[in-house]
Design an enzyme around this catalytic site. Structure first.
Site, PDB file in Angstrom:
ATOM      1  CG  HIS A   1       7.345 -28.541   6.715  1.00  0.00           C
ATOM      2  ND1 HIS A   1       7.908 -29.681   7.193  1.00  0.00           N
ATOM      3  CD2 HIS A   1       7.397 -27.538   7.713  1.00  0.00           C
ATOM      4  CE1 HIS A   1       8.316 -29.679   8.415  1.00  0.00           C
ATOM      5  NE2 HIS A   1       8.060 -28.428   8.752  1.00  0.00           N
TER       6      HIS A   1
ATOM      7  CD  GLU B   1      -2.928  -0.923   2.192  1.00  0.00           C
ATOM      8  OE1 GLU B   1      -3.720   0.073   2.253  1.00  0.00           O
ATOM      9  OE2 GLU B   1      -3.105  -2.017   2.880  1.00  0.00           O
TER      10      GLU B   1
ATOM     11  CE  LYS C   1     -12.561  -0.553   1.191  1.00  0.00           C
ATOM     12  NZ  LYS C   1     -12.155   0.217   2.297  1.00  0.00           N
TER      13      LYS C   1
HETATM   14  O1  PA5 Z   1      -5.383   0.119   4.065  1.00  0.00           O
HETATM   15  C1  PA5 Z   1      -6.504   0.419   3.548  1.00  0.00           C
HETATM   16  O2  PA5 Z   1      -7.012   1.297   3.147  1.00  0.00           O
HETATM   17  C2  PA5 Z   1      -7.545  -0.929   3.419  1.00  0.00           C
HETATM   18  O3  PA5 Z   1      -6.615  -1.994   3.919  1.00  0.00           O
HETATM   19  C3  PA5 Z   1      -8.692  -0.781   4.515  1.00  0.00           C
HETATM   20  O4  PA5 Z   1      -8.225  -0.656   5.981  1.00  0.00           O
HETATM   21  C4  PA5 Z   1      -9.539  -1.783   4.233  1.00  0.00           C
HETATM   22  O5  PA5 Z   1     -10.268  -1.644   3.066  1.00  0.00           O
HETATM   23  C5  PA5 Z   1     -10.927  -1.651   5.131  1.00  0.00           C
HETATM   24  O6  PA5 Z   1     -11.247  -0.483   5.276  1.00  0.00           O
HETATM   25  P1  PA5 Z   1     -11.627   0.242   6.785  1.00  0.00           P
HETATM   26  O7  PA5 Z   1     -10.172   0.362   7.725  1.00  0.00           O
HETATM   27  O8  PA5 Z   1     -11.968   1.705   6.570  1.00  0.00           O
HETATM   28  O9  PA5 Z   1     -12.477  -0.836   7.365  1.00  0.00           O
END
Ligand code: PA5
Length: 358
Positions: free
Chosen positions: A258, A242, A352
């Site tokens: 393994h 990310e 999303k």
């Molecule tokens: O880092 C991110 O943006 C995602 O991994 C979010 O955490 C994930 O999509 C879940 O969203 P939220 O944290 O708003 O529940």
């Protein structure tokens, strides 16, 4: 110093790439953890927990990793199973004897909301941890306790806010012993590490910057030990994805002994592009320590490079956060080396949005 390394020691260059200020958020993480502990201390839950049989954390991605840490930290201490639910449905054992933490930073994550609805239907006790959204609305309507955390960040950047109130809540309701000392020591160490890894500490003295330079143009594969640094390895992988916008993979000792070690035997040219990072701890099981040493020898000529990072601190909590914190910094420095703003996660947003159309 070549030009790309130069980026990491130039305040101006960093500012021009890290437009949304992720590095500064990471640098201030110890302060966030202090505030998070205060939020935890202010939680008012006075339940009788003697009938509880399980603890469930609902949460995806940046909001789910806190559950993974909780499960790891409490494995030797809590007599109840901790289950981290990362999908729409809940396992059959979740019932009115379950304590469910529904964690969603935005409050709008559909898997978490679906799990919340199921948990409610099964009469579980639910605590919502969120900055707002639908989760907050639902929890308010149903009079469930809400741990309200500050809005305006990326979920992965608020691990302190998402994690510490939950572990403190568990101590408050008497399921685990008080964690104040471990939390205090963790924050003290994070404070020290923040100085070592921060942008003001130059490359020649800064391990986080140095590892970012080493990993540049490599695909990181992070190996942790089952029951301790496996959770840090997962966090490193997700932060590389990310923040740095690169592929990264993680696996766990001893399981990888393994299967995965055989997978490095062929595709020599491709494998040169992978660097392994072993997240190690002095208190790992003696056989795990041996396994890691032997694996390192066996794989030395099969991959680009192998690095070892040792945890710091005494408690599991401190050790896990010490290794997570280093990975967080490295992932941001790598983003800067790739000249990419670490903050936006366009594909997650796009996905999303697409899902919300139907
Ligand atoms: O880092 C991110 O943006 C995602 O991994 C979010 O955490 C994930 O999509 C879940 O969203 P939220 O944290 O708003 O529940």
């Amino acid at each position: 110093m070549n030009s790309s390394e130069n980026i990491l020691d130039s305040f101006e260059l960093i500012k021009s790439i890290d437009k949304s200020g992720m590095l500064s958020v990471v640098e201030k993480f110890p302060t966030q953890c202090k505030e998070a502990a205060k939020i935890g201390d202010s939680i008012k839950i006075s339940w009788d927990c003697s009938s509880l049989r399980s603890v469930i954390v609902l949460g995806m991605g940046g909001s789910g990793i806190g559950g993974d840490i909780l499960k790891t930290v409490l494995a030797d201490e809590l007599n109840l199973p901790v289950f981290v639910n990362k999908t729409y449905q809940l396992p059959a054992f979740v019932n009115n004897e379950s304590l469910v933490f529904a964690v969603s930073y935005s409050g709008n994550t559909e898997e978490t909301l679906s799990g919340f609805d199921e948990a409610r239907a099964r009469k579980a006790r639910i605590v919502a941890v969120t900055s707002g959204g639908e989760l907050k609305e639902k929890a308010e309507k149903l009079n469930y306790p809400i741990v309200k955390i500050p809005a305006g960040f990326q979920p992965r950047a608020v691990l302190g806010y998402l994690f510490f109130p939950v572990i403190i809540a568990l101590a408050k309701i008497g399921l685990i012993k008080d964690k104040s000392d471990d939390i205090h020591q963790t924050i003290e160490l994070l404070d020290e590490l923040s100085k070592n890894y921060s942008s003001s500490n130059p490359l020649d003295k800064n391990k986080a910057k140095q590892l970012a330079v080493d990993l540049f143009n490599q695909i990181p594969v992070i190996y942790g030990s089952d029951g301790l640094t496996d959770v840090s390895a997962l966090r490193w992988k997700c932060q590389f994805n990310e923040n740095s916008k690169i592929p990264a993979f993680n696996h766990i000792f001893p399981e990888l002994n393994h299967n995965e070690i055989v997978g490095w035997e062929r595709l020599k040219e491709l494998n040169e592009k992978f660097s392994l990072i072993f997240l190690r701890d002095e208190s790992d099981h003696s056989r795990l320590i041996k396994r890691m040493d032997v694996t390192k020898e066996l794989l030395a000529d099969s991959v680009g490079n192998i690095y070892e990072v040792w945890t710091k601190g005494k408690s599991k909590l401190t050790k896990i956060f010490s290794s997570i914190y280093l990975g967080d910094f490295i992932s941001v420095y790598l983003a800067l080396l790739y000249k990419v703003d670490p903050t936006p996660v366009e594909r997650i947003t796009l996905l999303k949005n697409r899902l919300s159309e139907t």
